[in-house]
Design a protein around this motif. Structure first.
Motif, PDB file in Angstrom:
ATOM      1  N   MET A   1      62.217  -3.692  52.616  1.00 60.97           N
ATOM      2  CA  MET A   1      63.097  -4.804  52.970  1.00 60.97           C
ATOM      3  C   MET A   1      63.857  -4.493  54.250  1.00 60.97           C
ATOM      4  SD  MET A   1      64.557  -5.866  49.212  1.00 60.97           S
ATOM      5  CE  MET A   1      65.744  -7.002  49.932  1.00 60.97           C
ATOM      6  N   LEU A   2      64.345  -3.272  54.349  1.00 58.03           N
ATOM      7  CA  LEU A   2      65.079  -2.904  55.561  1.00 58.03           C
ATOM      8  C   LEU A   2      64.167  -2.888  56.781  1.00 58.03           C
ATOM      9  CD1 LEU A   2      67.346  -0.040  54.165  1.00 58.03           C
ATOM     10  CD2 LEU A   2      68.077  -2.324  54.910  1.00 58.03           C
ATOM     11  N   GLU A   3      62.929  -2.409  56.572  1.00 57.07           N
ATOM     12  CA  GLU A   3      61.981  -2.379  57.690  1.00 57.07           C
ATOM     13  C   GLU A   3      61.590  -3.778  58.147  1.00 57.07           C
ATOM     14  OE1 GLU A   3      58.848  -0.081  56.103  1.00 57.07           O
ATOM     15  OE2 GLU A   3      59.838   1.858  56.432  1.00 57.07           O
ATOM     16  N   SER A   4      61.713  -4.755  57.242  1.00 58.69           N
ATOM     17  CA  SER A   4      61.343  -6.130  57.602  1.00 58.69           C
ATOM     18  C   SER A   4      62.518  -6.926  58.149  1.00 58.69           C
ATOM     19  CB  SER A   4      60.766  -6.853  56.381  1.00 58.69           C
ATOM     20  OG  SER A   4      61.753  -7.002  55.377  1.00 58.69           O
ATOM     21  N   LEU A   5      63.645  -6.274  58.321  1.00 57.53           N
ATOM     22  CA  LEU A   5      64.803  -6.982  58.865  1.00 57.53           C
ATOM     23  C   LEU A   5      64.474  -7.571  60.234  1.00 57.53           C
ATOM     24  CD1 LEU A   5      67.825  -4.643  58.009  1.00 57.53           C
ATOM     25  CD2 LEU A   5      67.269  -6.854  56.993  1.00 57.53           C
ATOM     26  N   ASP A   6      64.834  -8.825  60.403  1.00 60.43           N
ATOM     27  CA  ASP A   6      64.613  -9.491  61.688  1.00 60.43           C
ATOM     28  C   ASP A   6      65.564 -10.676  61.740  1.00 60.43           C
ATOM     29  OD1 ASP A   6      63.636 -10.167  64.128  1.00 60.43           O
ATOM     30  OD2 ASP A   6      61.529 -10.318  63.512  1.00 60.43           O
ATOM     31  N   TYR A   7      65.728 -11.238  62.896  1.00 62.35           N
ATOM     32  CA  TYR A   7      66.605 -12.410  62.959  1.00 62.35           C
ATOM     33  C   TYR A   7      65.849 -13.637  62.440  1.00 62.35           C
ATOM     34  CZ  TYR A   7      64.257 -13.498  67.418  1.00 62.35           C
ATOM     35  OH  TYR A   7      63.332 -13.775  68.383  1.00 62.35           O
ATOM     36  N   LEU A   8      66.572 -14.511  61.767  1.00 63.32           N
ATOM     37  CA  LEU A   8      65.997 -15.694  61.122  1.00 63.32           C
ATOM     38  C   LEU A   8      65.981 -16.853  62.106  1.00 63.32           C
ATOM     39  CD1 LEU A   8      64.992 -16.803  58.350  1.00 63.32           C
ATOM     40  CD2 LEU A   8      67.337 -17.565  57.949  1.00 63.32           C
ATOM     41  N   THR A   9      64.884 -17.584  62.141  1.00 62.65           N
ATOM     42  CA  THR A   9      64.793 -18.773  62.988  1.00 62.65           C
ATOM     43  C   THR A   9      64.729 -20.008  62.109  1.00 62.65           C
ATOM     44  OG1 THR A   9      62.379 -18.649  63.047  1.00 62.65           O
ATOM     45  CG2 THR A   9      63.589 -17.529  64.803  1.00 62.65           C
ATOM     46  N   ALA A  10      65.080 -21.137  62.685  1.00 62.10           N
ATOM     47  CA  ALA A  10      64.976 -22.404  61.948  1.00 62.10           C
ATOM     48  C   ALA A  10      63.514 -22.646  61.575  1.00 62.10           C
ATOM     49  CB  ALA A  10      65.501 -23.551  62.805  1.00 62.10           C
ATOM     50  N   PRO A  11      63.254 -23.213  60.397  1.00 61.21           N
ATOM     51  CA  PRO A  11      61.866 -23.413  59.965  1.00 61.21           C
ATOM     52  C   PRO A  11      61.124 -24.397  60.851  1.00 61.21           C
ATOM     53  CG  PRO A  11      63.403 -24.497  58.468  1.00 61.21           C
ATOM     54  CD  PRO A  11      64.224 -23.687  59.408  1.00 61.21           C
ATOM     55  N   ASN A  12      59.799 -24.278  60.861  1.00 54.11           N
ATOM     56  CA  ASN A  12      58.980 -25.236  61.596  1.00 54.11           C
ATOM     57  C   ASN A  12      59.136 -26.630  60.998  1.00 54.11           C
ATOM     58  OD1 ASN A  12      57.864 -23.409  63.443  1.00 54.11           O
ATOM     59  ND2 ASN A  12      56.300 -22.776  61.978  1.00 54.11           N
TER      60      ASN A  12
ATOM     61  N   GLU B   1      57.501 -22.519  54.073  1.00 56.03           N
ATOM     62  CA  GLU B   1      58.064 -22.891  52.774  1.00 56.03           C
ATOM     63  C   GLU B   1      59.000 -21.828  52.206  1.00 56.03           C
ATOM     64  OE1 GLU B   1      56.434 -24.288  48.372  1.00 56.03           O
ATOM     65  OE2 GLU B   1      55.064 -24.120  50.075  1.00 56.03           O
ATOM     66  N   PHE B   2      58.669 -20.543  52.405  1.00 49.41           N
ATOM     67  CA  PHE B   2      59.472 -19.479  51.804  1.00 49.41           C
ATOM     68  C   PHE B   2      60.776 -19.231  52.559  1.00 49.41           C
ATOM     69  CE2 PHE B   2      55.109 -18.517  50.398  1.00 49.41           C
ATOM     70  CZ  PHE B   2      55.323 -18.533  49.025  1.00 49.41           C
ATOM     71  N   SER B   3      60.857 -19.674  53.789  1.00 48.76           N
ATOM     72  CA  SER B   3      62.100 -19.488  54.538  1.00 48.76           C
ATOM     73  C   SER B   3      62.995 -20.718  54.498  1.00 48.76           C
ATOM     74  CB  SER B   3      61.781 -19.145  56.004  1.00 48.76           C
ATOM     75  OG  SER B   3      61.230 -20.267  56.677  1.00 48.76           O
TER      76      SER B   3
ATOM     77  N   PRO C   1      70.372 -35.226  50.490  1.00 47.96           N
ATOM     78  CA  PRO C   1      70.448 -33.804  50.852  1.00 47.96           C
ATOM     79  C   PRO C   1      69.988 -32.890  49.716  1.00 47.96           C
ATOM     80  CG  PRO C   1      72.597 -34.560  50.134  1.00 47.96           C
ATOM     81  CD  PRO C   1      71.661 -35.750  50.005  1.00 47.96           C
ATOM     82  N   ASN C   2      69.837 -31.606  50.052  1.00 52.64           N
ATOM     83  CA  ASN C   2      69.658 -30.518  49.083  1.00 52.64           C
ATOM     84  C   ASN C   2      68.474 -30.742  48.142  1.00 52.64           C
ATOM     85  OD1 ASN C   2      70.491 -27.984  48.148  1.00 52.64           O
ATOM     86  ND2 ASN C   2      71.634 -28.888  46.455  1.00 52.64           N
ATOM     87  N   ILE C   3      67.324 -31.087  48.697  1.00 46.16           N
ATOM     88  CA  ILE C   3      66.098 -31.238  47.909  1.00 46.16           C
ATOM     89  C   ILE C   3      65.375 -29.900  47.894  1.00 46.16           C
ATOM     90  CG2 ILE C   3      63.907 -32.485  47.711  1.00 46.16           C
ATOM     91  CD1 ILE C   3      65.186 -34.744  49.344  1.00 46.16           C
ATOM     92  N   LYS C   4      64.993 -29.418  46.712  1.00 45.20           N
ATOM     93  CA  LYS C   4      64.365 -28.107  46.583  1.00 45.20           C
ATOM     94  C   LYS C   4      62.845 -28.189  46.527  1.00 45.20           C
ATOM     95  CE  LYS C   4      68.375 -26.109  46.408  1.00 45.20           C
ATOM     96  NZ  LYS C   4      68.863 -25.322  47.564  1.00 45.20           N
ATOM     97  N   GLN C   5      62.277 -29.338  46.120  1.00 44.91           N
ATOM     98  CA  GLN C   5      60.819 -29.471  46.058  1.00 44.91           C
ATOM     99  C   GLN C   5      60.300 -30.066  47.372  1.00 44.91           C
ATOM    100  OE1 GLN C   5      62.838 -31.188  43.895  1.00 44.91           O
ATOM    101  NE2 GLN C   5      62.843 -29.877  42.092  1.00 44.91           N
ATOM    102  N   ASN C   6      58.962 -30.177  47.455  1.00 41.86           N
ATOM    103  CA  ASN C   6      58.361 -30.792  48.648  1.00 41.86           C
ATOM    104  C   ASN C   6      57.943 -32.230  48.370  1.00 41.86           C
ATOM    105  OD1 ASN C   6      56.252 -30.236  46.948  1.00 41.86           O
ATOM    106  ND2 ASN C   6      54.929 -29.357  48.529  1.00 41.86           N
ATOM    107  N   HIS C   7      58.700 -32.895  47.517  1.00 46.09           N
ATOM    108  CA  HIS C   7      58.482 -34.317  47.261  1.00 46.09           C
ATOM    109  C   HIS C   7      59.767 -34.911  46.704  1.00 46.09           C
ATOM    110  CE1 HIS C   7      58.250 -33.587  42.885  1.00 46.09           C
ATOM    111  NE2 HIS C   7      57.603 -32.473  43.244  1.00 46.09           N
TER     112      HIS C   7
END
Length: 462
Positions: free
Chosen positions: A167-178, A203-205, A236-242
């Protein structure tokens, strides 16, 4: 030297061309200056944002280091406490064993000396006491044995931070999703709901989605609509993709935008247009004339000709009244479209009527009904006793009816060829009901349909 020859008639034209070119150059130069200003401003924003992110990086890393140091101290304390507890127990057990060994050694020596006694009387005098003491010592040592635990060597725990290291090795700055993509082919609709489906590459970000929608008023207004936050309804705040939107207007086209959101920001999908269907309805058997038959599914009406003669004149039809049946809904808002499939009939009427329209009276003969009629070879639209001839295809077999209650219009179309037949402009004062009259053969209704795209386009152009 020969003097240069000037043509004075060309001077204004050349001056005009130079002036025009100069204006274009000045305009282009101003545009470039504006663009350069925006680029310089963007560079400043990059500098500021990069510095802010660098400071944030240091803060976040310091927090991680603090957490690691705290956890190291907590775990080290637990190790020390575990060692102390175990060593204390072991030391007590060692002391117990030592004490037992000392007592046993003393008894062994005394017993050994007793066994070497040659005087039988003296042996009997000491043997009994020594024997009892040896038995008691043996029992006490056996009681001590169950308390001893030789397996707890403090090796049944692990310090494995493999997952945390990854997890630490995968640290990176987060970008807005596509930007997500609306899957119009998966979306569904009823007369008052639309279920929107979309997909996302990130989807995971994505922390949540936001669905925005508004009534679609034309492609030319999409840009202005997108720039106006006041025009949108927001979920707002929809968790599914529909998501299913309820309470929409029937027969109406909507524009949708899906926004994917995480801590770094958000990106929006391209606009998608979807539309609700029309209000579904069936024929109401209770409203049907006694000489009409309604099918079991309440979608087809047929003239019962079993007891009537084959030849009828128009006068006899008039005297017998209107053989009609109503739809089982009353409409007081929205846009609705339905179709009537003509099953070989040459004498019928299709349209709408107020609830207050007289029962079994010829529709269109009063101010409460508006219809398109065929009487053998004659085609008319009729309202309040006034008839206006129309010229549809002689093979018209499918009539489309478009009712826009709020806009006050009732339009008829050839549903196969898309030919516009006629439009009534009406200021509706009451709820209206679909009405169908038939004097021979049958017709079938198709309801709950979306408004065809070509009719939407025609309305927007009008």
């Amino acid at each position: 030297k020969p003097q240069p020859h000037f043509c004075f008639s060309d001077l204004p034209t050349g001056q005009q061309a130079l002036d025009s070119n100069l204006s274009n150059l000045i305009k282009r130069n101003n545009e470039l200056e504006t663009l350069m200003g925006k680029l310089i401003q963007t560079c400043q924003h990059v500098e500021v944002n990069a510095s802010r992110q660098e400071n944030k990086l240091m803060e976040e890393c310091d927090l991680l280091i603090d957490i690691i140091q705290q956890r190291r101290q907590i775990i080290a304390t637990k190790i020390k406490e575990g060692k102390v507890v175990r060593l204390r127990k072991l030391a007590q057990q060692i002391a117990n064993c030592k004490q037992c060994i000392e007592r046993s050694s003393s008894l062994i020596t005394q017993a050994d000396q007793t066994l070497k006694e040659t005087d039988h009387a003296r042996f009997l005098q000491t043997a009994k006491s020594i024997s009892e003491r040896v038995s008691m010592a043996t029992a006490s040592s056996q009681v001590l044995i169950p308390e001893i635990n030789l397996t707890d060597t403090f090796d049944t725990f692990a310090l494995d931070f493999t997952r945390e290291k990854k997890m630490l090795e995968s640290l990176d700055y987060l970008t807005a999703p596509n930007p997500p993509g609306i899957r119009e082919e998966l979306c569904t609709a009823s007369y008052d709901t639309i279920t929107v489906h979309w997909t996302s590459d990130d989807e995971f970000s994505v922390v949540s989605y936001e669905l925005q929608y508004a009534i679609f008023t034309g492609q030319a207004n999409v840009v202005s609509l997108c720039n106006s936050a006041d025009s949108w309804m927001i979920v707002p705040n929809i968790k599914q993709n529909h998501y299913t939107v309820h309470g929409l207007q029937s027969g109406t086209k909507y524009i949708f935008i899906v926004k994917a959101i995480n801590q770094a920001g958000s990106r929006s999908s391209e606009p998608g247009t979807l539309k609700t269907n029309s209000q579904p309805f069936k024929l109401d058997p209770k409203s049907a004339h006694r000489k009409l038959k309604i099918s079991h599914d309440n979608l087809t009406v047929e003239r019962d000709e079993t007891s009537s003669k084959k030849s009828h004149t128009q006068d006899r039809f008039v005297s017998q009244g209107s053989y009609g049946v109503l739809g089982n809904v009353y409409i007081d808002s929205g846009r609705h479209y339905w179709e009537a499939l003509i099953g070989g009939s040459t004498w019928y009427a299709v349209g709408i009527a107020y609830k207050s329209a007289p029962k079994h009276e010829w529709v269109g003969k009063n101010a409460c009904s508006w219809v398109l009629c065929r009487c053998n070879s004659s085609w008319v639209v009729r309202h309040n006793g006034k008839e206006l001839p129309i010229e549809p295809s002689p093979h018209l077999r499918r009539i489309g009816v478009l009712l826009d209650y709020d806009a006050g219009s009732l339009a008829f179309y050839d549903a196969v060829s898309s030919q516009h037949l006629y439009t009534f402009d009406v200021a509706f004062a009451q709820p209206v009901c679909p009405v169908f009259n038939i004097w021979n053969k049958c017709l079938t209704v198709l309801t709950g349909l979306p408004i065809p795209d070509h009719l939407e386009s025609a309305e927007l152009q009008d």
